[in-house]
Motif scaffolding. Sequence first.
Motif, PDB file in Angstrom:
ATOM      1  N   PHE A 150       0.866  -1.197   0.000  1.00 46.48           N
ATOM      2  CA  PHE A 150       0.000   0.000   0.000  1.00 46.48           C
ATOM      3  C   PHE A 150       0.895   1.236   0.000  1.00 46.48           C
ATOM      4  CE2 PHE A 150       0.712  -0.636   4.525  1.00 46.48           C
ATOM      5  CZ  PHE A 150       0.892   0.660   5.000  1.00 46.48           C
ATOM      6  N   GLY A 151       0.276   2.371  -0.254  1.00 45.92           N
ATOM      7  CA  GLY A 151       1.017   3.620  -0.230  1.00 45.92           C
ATOM      8  C   GLY A 151       0.177   4.698   0.434  1.00 45.92           C
ATOM      9  N   ILE A 152       0.677   5.932   0.389  1.00 43.60           N
ATOM     10  CA  ILE A 152      -0.114   7.009   0.970  1.00 43.60           C
ATOM     11  C   ILE A 152      -0.267   8.138  -0.030  1.00 43.60           C
ATOM     12  CG2 ILE A 152       0.441   6.491   3.366  1.00 43.60           C
ATOM     13  CD1 ILE A 152       2.592   8.669   3.234  1.00 43.60           C
ATOM     14  N   ASP A 153      -1.287   8.955   0.226  1.00 43.78           N
ATOM     15  CA  ASP A 153      -1.543  10.183  -0.537  1.00 43.78           C
ATOM     16  C   ASP A 153      -2.042   9.958  -1.969  1.00 43.78           C
ATOM     17  OD1 ASP A 153      -1.006  11.766   1.544  1.00 43.78           O
ATOM     18  OD2 ASP A 153       0.978  12.449   0.881  1.00 43.78           O
ATOM     19  N   GLU A 154      -1.256   9.330  -2.809  1.00 50.48           N
ATOM     20  CA  GLU A 154      -1.668   9.240  -4.203  1.00 50.48           C
ATOM     21  C   GLU A 154      -1.513   7.817  -4.734  1.00 50.48           C
ATOM     22  OE1 GLU A 154      -0.484  12.384  -6.927  1.00 50.48           O
ATOM     23  OE2 GLU A 154       0.159  13.559  -5.181  1.00 50.48           O
ATOM     24  N   THR A 155      -2.355   7.472  -5.719  1.00 50.32           N
ATOM     25  CA  THR A 155      -2.386   6.113  -6.254  1.00 50.32           C
ATOM     26  C   THR A 155      -1.027   5.678  -6.798  1.00 50.32           C
ATOM     27  OG1 THR A 155      -4.591   6.734  -6.951  1.00 50.32           O
ATOM     28  CG2 THR A 155      -3.806   4.595  -7.685  1.00 50.32           C
ATOM     29  N   LYS A 156      -0.283   6.659  -7.353  1.00 50.99           N
ATOM     30  CA  LYS A 156       0.984   6.258  -7.981  1.00 50.99           C
ATOM     31  C   LYS A 156       2.003   5.761  -6.948  1.00 50.99           C
ATOM     32  CE  LYS A 156       2.589  11.057  -8.111  1.00 50.99           C
ATOM     33  NZ  LYS A 156       2.813  12.221  -8.907  1.00 50.99           N
ATOM     34  N   TYR A 157       1.737   6.078  -5.645  1.00 46.44           N
ATOM     35  CA  TYR A 157       2.658   5.613  -4.616  1.00 46.44           C
ATOM     36  C   TYR A 157       2.172   4.328  -3.950  1.00 46.44           C
ATOM     37  CZ  TYR A 157       4.394  10.432  -4.891  1.00 46.44           C
ATOM     38  OH  TYR A 157       4.897  11.623  -5.318  1.00 46.44           O
ATOM     39  N   SER A 158       1.119   3.712  -4.499  1.00 45.88           N
ATOM     40  CA  SER A 158       0.463   2.646  -3.745  1.00 45.88           C
ATOM     41  C   SER A 158       1.313   1.391  -3.581  1.00 45.88           C
ATOM     42  CB  SER A 158      -0.871   2.279  -4.388  1.00 45.88           C
ATOM     43  OG  SER A 158      -0.632   1.630  -5.616  1.00 45.88           O
ATOM     44  N   GLY A 159       2.493   1.345  -4.243  1.00 45.71           N
ATOM     45  CA  GLY A 159       3.352   0.183  -4.063  1.00 45.71           C
ATOM     46  C   GLY A 159       4.458   0.414  -3.052  1.00 45.71           C
ATOM     47  N   SER A 160       4.447   1.572  -2.368  1.00 49.48           N
ATOM     48  CA  SER A 160       5.567   1.982  -1.530  1.00 49.48           C
ATOM     49  C   SER A 160       5.966   0.985  -0.454  1.00 49.48           C
ATOM     50  CB  SER A 160       5.253   3.307  -0.837  1.00 49.48           C
ATOM     51  OG  SER A 160       4.787   4.237  -1.755  1.00 49.48           O
ATOM     52  N   PHE A 161       4.949   0.495   0.267  1.00 43.17           N
ATOM     53  CA  PHE A 161       5.281  -0.310   1.448  1.00 43.17           C
ATOM     54  C   PHE A 161       4.759  -1.727   1.309  1.00 43.17           C
ATOM     55  CE2 PHE A 161       4.474   4.098   2.841  1.00 43.17           C
ATOM     56  CZ  PHE A 161       5.763   4.431   3.256  1.00 43.17           C
ATOM     57  N   GLU A 162       5.598  -2.675   1.812  1.00 39.75           N
ATOM     58  CA  GLU A 162       5.143  -4.052   1.843  1.00 39.75           C
ATOM     59  C   GLU A 162       4.853  -4.419   3.287  1.00 39.75           C
ATOM     60  OE1 GLU A 162       7.695  -6.960  -0.044  1.00 39.75           O
ATOM     61  OE2 GLU A 162       6.876  -8.523   1.231  1.00 39.75           O
ATOM     62  N   ILE A 163       3.714  -5.115   3.488  1.00 38.31           N
ATOM     63  CA  ILE A 163       3.360  -5.516   4.845  1.00 38.31           C
ATOM     64  C   ILE A 163       4.153  -6.767   5.197  1.00 38.31           C
ATOM     65  CG2 ILE A 163       1.494  -6.304   6.345  1.00 38.31           C
ATOM     66  CD1 ILE A 163      -0.410  -4.599   4.618  1.00 38.31           C
ATOM     67  N   ALA A 164       5.003  -6.640   6.231  1.00 36.15           N
ATOM     68  CA  ALA A 164       5.844  -7.773   6.615  1.00 36.15           C
ATOM     69  C   ALA A 164       5.174  -8.622   7.677  1.00 36.15           C
ATOM     70  CB  ALA A 164       7.186  -7.268   7.135  1.00 36.15           C
ATOM     71  N   GLY A 165       4.342  -7.997   8.506  1.00 34.49           N
ATOM     72  CA  GLY A 165       3.724  -8.755   9.583  1.00 34.49           C
ATOM     73  C   GLY A 165       2.512  -8.028  10.137  1.00 34.49           C
ATOM     74  N   VAL A 166       1.730  -8.769  10.917  1.00 34.63           N
ATOM     75  CA  VAL A 166       0.543  -8.192  11.559  1.00 34.63           C
ATOM     76  C   VAL A 166       0.701  -8.386  13.055  1.00 34.63           C
ATOM     77  CG1 VAL A 166      -1.960  -8.335  11.758  1.00 34.63           C
ATOM     78  CG2 VAL A 166      -0.859  -8.774   9.542  1.00 34.63           C
ATOM     79  N   PHE A 167       0.525  -7.292  13.813  1.00 32.35           N
ATOM     80  CA  PHE A 167       0.632  -7.420  15.280  1.00 32.35           C
ATOM     81  C   PHE A 167      -0.756  -7.215  15.896  1.00 32.35           C
ATOM     82  CE2 PHE A 167       1.570  -3.029  14.125  1.00 32.35           C
ATOM     83  CZ  PHE A 167       0.800  -2.280  15.014  1.00 32.35           C
ATOM     84  N   SER A 168      -0.886  -7.673  17.122  1.00 29.59           N
ATOM     85  CA  SER A 168      -2.195  -7.559  17.768  1.00 29.59           C
ATOM     86  C   SER A 168      -2.467  -6.081  18.090  1.00 29.59           C
ATOM     87  CB  SER A 168      -2.244  -8.422  19.021  1.00 29.59           C
ATOM     88  OG  SER A 168      -1.686  -7.732  20.103  1.00 29.59           O
ATOM     89  N   THR A 169      -3.710  -5.688  17.975  1.00 26.06           N
ATOM     90  CA  THR A 169      -4.083  -4.275  18.035  1.00 26.06           C
ATOM     91  C   THR A 169      -3.795  -3.649  19.395  1.00 26.06           C
ATOM     92  OG1 THR A 169      -5.810  -4.663  16.432  1.00 26.06           O
ATOM     93  CG2 THR A 169      -6.023  -2.680  17.773  1.00 26.06           C
ATOM     94  N   LEU A 170      -3.129  -2.518  19.355  1.00 24.94           N
ATOM     95  CA  LEU A 170      -2.973  -1.730  20.585  1.00 24.94           C
ATOM     96  C   LEU A 170      -3.579  -0.358  20.335  1.00 24.94           C
ATOM     97  CD1 LEU A 170      -0.403   0.536  20.332  1.00 24.94           C
ATOM     98  CD2 LEU A 170       0.808  -1.607  20.065  1.00 24.94           C
ATOM     99  N   LYS A 171      -3.710   0.393  21.384  1.00 25.93           N
ATOM    100  CA  LYS A 171      -4.385   1.675  21.197  1.00 25.93           C
ATOM    101  C   LYS A 171      -3.426   2.845  21.230  1.00 25.93           C
ATOM    102  CE  LYS A 171      -8.770  -0.043  22.665  1.00 25.93           C
ATOM    103  NZ  LYS A 171      -9.586  -0.409  23.796  1.00 25.93           N
TER     104      LYS A 171
END
Lengths: 240, 632
Positions: free
Chosen positions: B611-632
Amino acid sequence: MAANDKLIEIEDLTKVFYTDEVETHALSGIHLTISRGEYVAMSGPSGCGKSTLLSILGLLDTPTSGRYRLNGNPVENLSFSDRSRIRNQEIGFIFQSFNLIGDLSVEENVELPLTYRAGMPSAERKKRVKEALDRVNMAHRMRHFPAQLSGGQQQRVAVARALAGSPSILLADEPTGNLDSKNGEAVMHLLADLHREGSTICMVTHDPRFAKHAQREVHLFDGKVVSEVELKKLTEEVEA
Amino acid sequence: MTLQDIRYALRQLRKSPGFTLTAVITLALGIGANTAIFTLVHGILLRSLPVADPSQLYRIGDTDDCCVNGGFVGQNGDFDIFSYDLYLHLKNAAPEFEQLAAVQAGQNTFSVRRGEALSKSLRSEYVSGNFFSTLGIGPYAGRVLGESDDAPAAAPVTVLSYSAWQHEFAADPAIVGATISIQARPFTVIGIAPPGFFGDRVTDRPPDFWMPLSSEPYVNGDSAILHHADSNWLYPIGRVRPGTNIAALQTRLSAALRQWLSTRPMYTDNGGSAVIPKQHVVIVPGGGGIQNLQQEAGQGLKMLMILSTVVLLIACANIANLLLARGTARRADIAVRMALGAGRRIVIRQIITESVLLSCIGGLAGLAVAYGGSRTILALAFPDARNLPVDASPSLAVLGFAFLASLVTGVLFGIAPAWMASHAQPAEALRGVNRSTRDRSSLPQKALVVFQAALSLVLLAGAILMTKSLGKLEHQDFGIATTNRYVLHFDPAGAGYTIDRVPALYREIEDRFSALPGVSSVGMALYSPLEGDNWGECVIQQGYPAPGPDSKCGSTWDRVSTHFLDAIGVPIVRGRGFTEQDTQTAPQVVLVNETFAKKFFPNQDAVGKHFGIDETKYSGSFEIAGVFSTLK
Ligand SMILES: Nc1ncnc2c1ncn2[C@@H]1O[C@H](COP(=O)(O)OP(=O)(O)OP(=O)(O)O)[C@@H](O)[C@H]1O
Ligand SMILES: [Mg+2]
């Protein structure tokens, strides 16, 4: 002229008390006239209605039926506040148990009814208080509180309080009932003096000796006037 | 009310000291609690800024969207925070403002040092050059900021608050004209603001110094937002010309806002044009300054106000009952007074005199309770406060309130006894009270007890609810471990570190801290959890259409060190955590929480997605490496 002469005119007056569904006929058909300057004693056995009659005469209570004219004006159907005003101006009460207010000084007690009179300036009140206390020889105890006085002294202050407002009539319910005979005599002489000076007095008393001070004795029995005796002669003897 | 009534009332009170003491203490607590709350309402909610003619001040924007925002702000198109560019645009569109200043929405804590002295962490605020003249504030010493100080090439200057000068610079008069370092940049102190001036808002940490907006790029370098037309970070507040029609001005400024927005791709792209028509500004009186604290504290104060009113009502019922209980003795007196010609009005007046006198004595004692109470509440509400500009000492208004409260209270608890007394029978003077057949006082007394019990129940319920919600807050599960964890704040920029030297610094800090005996894990983050501060950004998933302006694409983010999640005890539930191999040059990986995964990648494994931020052309910026349990 007649209206001027007759201070109190009562016709066919009744008073019924209703308590817990029991009717008490305290007064049943009283006829009574008191003229200006007269001294009337009321007597009768306990429970015959003397205090009840006196409280109606003094506008403390209202009759169940009948007519009552004070100074020629009908007063049996007046509102609470009108009765308060007339009581304040026309009636001076003297009670068996003095009924001075413990938290007010002698001076303040005598001044009290005058403070209820709208528009009387403070200086005028002070003057009247002084005169009334002088009249009963209690001026020297002005700053004292009732608890610091003897019974006789308290009753003299109570008389001063009744006098201060220059009422049309003094109403006294067994004014000597709580006093020893010496003090009782003194209060009776005070009332007799006041009468001689022109006051109209109506007094309830058990004691025939004191009744003799009056000009007329009204005898009540079971809520009715059973006899009226002119005592003028006797009074003259006392004076002599 | 006559002098004799008062004398008599005083004697009555003296005669029964037990009753009087009980009543006075009860009233002191009841009136005191209410006066304490009023002190705070007056000191916070009704507070005017200590400036010239506060009633002429108006703020553009009415809510709190602190501190830096991109894109549409506010709810339902209610714009309340602006970029510098937009502020200038509105200023030009509104000649009705004699002066319109801009102030930084959020304030900073900056490292300040003078000469070789240890650096101090002080509060700062960027303000436009006309800030002081708009508020009508002159200098205590030196001079205040002027328009020329806010020019692009102006020499960097700052104005100290009086209290900072007193407490941080030992009231040294030589500070004016001296050079101090702010975030390792030299600034000249040109003056000191007058005592009592705490800025444009009531806050628990008012600014220690003010800097012109133009110095923001000088301090922040590459990350400066002054010339970033889509970064909203300023609140405009200004002085309108007398006779200005505020409603008309609001309409015109809203139009100016929409016109400006429609020239910015940031707002028009991705269907944004569709929501521009509902964008608007609300102009609110600014005499009290920026109302963020007020809006926050208002709810709590309202709750306290209700509770303290109930307490006072219970006190009233209680004392009325005590008074009624003494009634029989008093009734003989009242009957005699009536026999002597006192009307009902006089009797009522006398009883009310007594109760008002009693409540005024209680109110006087209540002032002491209020003084202590309001201080305690302030200390509890703002534990970190420094120079809190809220005065808890009794002012004329507070005294007036206490007196009014006493008066009302006295009348309130005097009503029942007065009503009873006014229905005494004058004939009782002759008969004696004991003859009276019915005990009239029993009914109102019973009613009062019922009333009291009902109010107490309400109070109890309120107190339980409040305790419960506080308890819930205290024991709330934030998804992180807090035992034996400590948070440390440091600011490399404040110490003069440039961005290229920061990674080495962080590594060294991490290594040295880890080596300390007793330290089991060290993690670093841009923002620590529960700090109440972070950045938000619109997330755009790879392979998805661009989100519209109304889509809920926002997500907050934090920049953390390798072992941060370990350090705060948050487990990875899928994929992996960060490793030493995730360096600046390695592919950009992120960790997301379960809520994020479920929201943006529903019914699929988020690990490996981009996913990326701000604009569609950046949508490949980051790869999700892991998922952690939700904190606040
Ligand atoms: N408030 C009242 N309620 C009911 N009955 C009453 C009340 N006041 C008086 N009575 C009754 O009315 C009658 C007359 O009472 P009152 O007090 O007038 O007598 P009295 O002649 O003054 O007696 P005493 O010589 O004992 O004072 C009595 O039977 C009394 O019980
Ligand atoms: Mg009797």
